[in-house]
Design an enzyme around this catalytic site. Structure first.
Site, PDB file in Angstrom:
ATOM      1  CD  GLU A 232      -1.888   8.390   7.536  1.00 54.91           C
ATOM      2  OE1 GLU A 232      -2.517   8.043   6.551  1.00 54.91           O
ATOM      3  OE2 GLU A 232      -0.553   8.532   7.228  1.00 54.91           O
TER       4      GLU A 232
ATOM      5  CG  ASP B 154      -1.857   1.381   1.133  1.00 53.86           C
ATOM      6  OD1 ASP B 154      -2.124   1.770   0.325  1.00 53.86           O
ATOM      7  OD2 ASP B 154      -2.282   1.650   2.545  1.00 53.86           O
ATOM      8  CB  SER B 155       0.396   4.845  -0.651  1.00 53.75           C
ATOM      9  OG  SER B 155      -1.047   4.809  -0.119  1.00 53.75           O
TER      10      SER B 155
ATOM     11  CB  CYS C 129      -2.979   0.589  -2.118  1.00 52.49           C
ATOM     12  SG  CYS C 129      -3.136   2.461  -2.944  1.00 52.49           S
TER      13      CYS C 129
ATOM     14  CB  CYS D 231     -10.468   4.737   1.074  1.00 56.51           C
ATOM     15  SG  CYS D 231      -8.725   5.561   1.924  1.00 56.51           S
ATOM     16  CB  THR D 232      -7.067   0.346   3.123  1.00 59.14           C
ATOM     17  OG1 THR D 232      -5.986   1.515   2.670  1.00 59.14           O
ATOM     18  CG2 THR D 232      -7.315  -0.537   1.990  1.00 59.14           C
ATOM     19  CG  HIS D 233      -6.463   5.723   5.680  1.00 61.04           C
ATOM     20  ND1 HIS D 233      -5.583   5.262   4.775  1.00 61.04           N
ATOM     21  CD2 HIS D 233      -5.538   6.624   6.369  1.00 61.04           C
ATOM     22  CE1 HIS D 233      -4.534   5.759   4.902  1.00 61.04           C
ATOM     23  NE2 HIS D 233      -4.336   6.501   5.709  1.00 61.04           N
TER      24      HIS D 233
END
Lengths: 280, 280
Positions: free
Chosen positions: B163, B16-17, B79, B193-195
């Site tokens: 984040e 992922d980023s 991602c 979105c993985t967040h």
């Protein structure tokens, strides 16, 4: 004395010894967002797990009276120790006062979800030593289906570890608590303490994909919804309700911990004095 | 060139980023605990949402080569931006190298779960502006069932808010993002979105009990399990596997954030230099 019936616009009241019951409140907010809520944490007298059955009954009746005074239309006992010890006592007390207010504990709703969800007929329970010792879950499982096996594991100290935020460092201990559940090949695990949902991701990794973690909150939310509907007490408004928080101990500590447990800022927390709490 | 086939004892690689893909890794740990994992966060070049499609393809191929070098038996592109832009490119690159390693992105598994779970035929999507603009989810939904309606909402800044841990203060904004989903009466919402899984409780309260939040992770875990099984690459050991973490940026920041995202201490995080990252 004329029976006292509450009105739909009155709040739902939720109490616990501390912040753990906020995980139950969270589920209520998901299911019934248009209700008003009043939450009381009896933090001056926690942990309830160390109290005698008689103390828990006295505290619970006192809190019930306080919450009725504040206008509660339904009481949720969001604490496993108090649910195990005092649910019948509170109901008898309300009946004696001729107050038509339902009382909902955490043990029966969670047990019913777990029993209904089990294919193997083997379910697990993680709870405090006091809750396990009360035998309340064993009775509830037998009442739901006497062919279902219950594997109970007492987890001394786990609630404190979670409250202190140190569960990462205690993974070995948590893994140890789960070992008997894995050995018994249960397919449902009741989280029989309202602190435990906070480490659900860690527990899910330990027990694996095939095991469902059952939290009290989801079952309680269903029971509350049914109880309010049956008495035509669901709040008819369409916008979101309001939440109020009270505690008997340190207000700032409650605010800080509560925000983490509810995943939402609590706003103002009112300090309340309960008569017996002062001398406890 | 002889085709290169990996072995069961090699690790599954996830990239992922940044730390968001750790929510995908969590689901893999639940489903496939006996595998070894290697996770790479390309933190020197985040956010990927601001990169061009060509940059994302270049970065992804470079990372794929690095992870294959490290022995990956399967690649998970955890991602959304990279999955949307580069999945085909990575597959073509591996085919050209004659490496028999499956590549699994986050978009198709999540879409299939949401489409399969929808009764109303109306599903929602919350994602970064870049992911929405790529049209990848719209294509995946059409491919799965062209009668299903997709309501897409771009959420600029939401990943950064999560984040930074300030989502509590931005509830009004989150509520605003969810308003079109409520108006469209969707019954599934893809967290694209993985967040976003980190604020699932808040989102669940806003969208209500009747709406299922679909995270990429659970679908990815199923796809990975099927892919490994099909190639007989599931690790046959019975004890838990090991996890290694790498990032291209600040190691300590990654450790601190990652522990929160994975709900588990990461242990040692290795710094890696990717050729293009140095000049990016």
């Amino acid at each position: 004395m004329v029976p006292v019936s509450p009105l739909p616009q009155q709040p739902v009241a939720v109490f616990d010894s501390g912040v753990g019951g906020l995980t139950v409140l969270h589920e209520l907010l998901v299911s019934l967002p248009t209700e008003d809520y009043l939450y009381l944490g009896d933090t001056a007298r926690l942990p309830y797990g160390d109290r005698t059955q008689q103390e828990l009954r006295d505290f619970s009746v006192e809190i019930a009276d306080h919450l009725l005074e504040a206008g509660a239309k339904l009481l949720v006992v969001a604490c496993n120790s108090a649910s195990a010890a005092a649910l019948d006592t509170i109901e008898a007390h309300l009946e004696a006062r001729r107050v038509q207010v339902d009382v909902i504990g955490v043990i029966s709703p969670a047990t019913q979800l777990a029993v209904a969800g089990s294919r193997s007929g083997r379910i697990g329970l993680l709870a405090t030593p006091a809750t396990i010792a009360s035998g309340a879950y064993a009775r509830a499982v037998r009442a739901a289906d006497r062919h279902v096996q219950l594997e109970s594991v007492a987890c001394p100290g786990l609630a404190s570890i979670i409250e202190a935020g140190s569960s990462f460092d205690e993974r070995g201990r948590v893994r140890g608590y789960c070992a008997p559940l894995r050995a018994a090949q249960v397919d449902q695990v009741i989280l029989g303490c309202t602190h435990y949902p906070l480490i659900a991701p860690m527990l899910q990794r330990i027990v694996g994909r095939g095991v469902t973690l059952v939290t009290s909150g989801a079952g309680v939310a269903r029971s509350v919804e049914r109880a309010l509907a049956a008495r035509e007490l669901l709040n008819p408004r369409s916008q979101e309700g309001e939440y109020r928080f009270q505690c008997t101990g340190d207000v700032e500590l409650f605010q800080a911990l509560g925000t983490r447990f509810l995943q939402m800022p609590l706003g103002e927390v009112a300090h309340v004095e309960l008569a017996a709490a002062v001398t406890a």
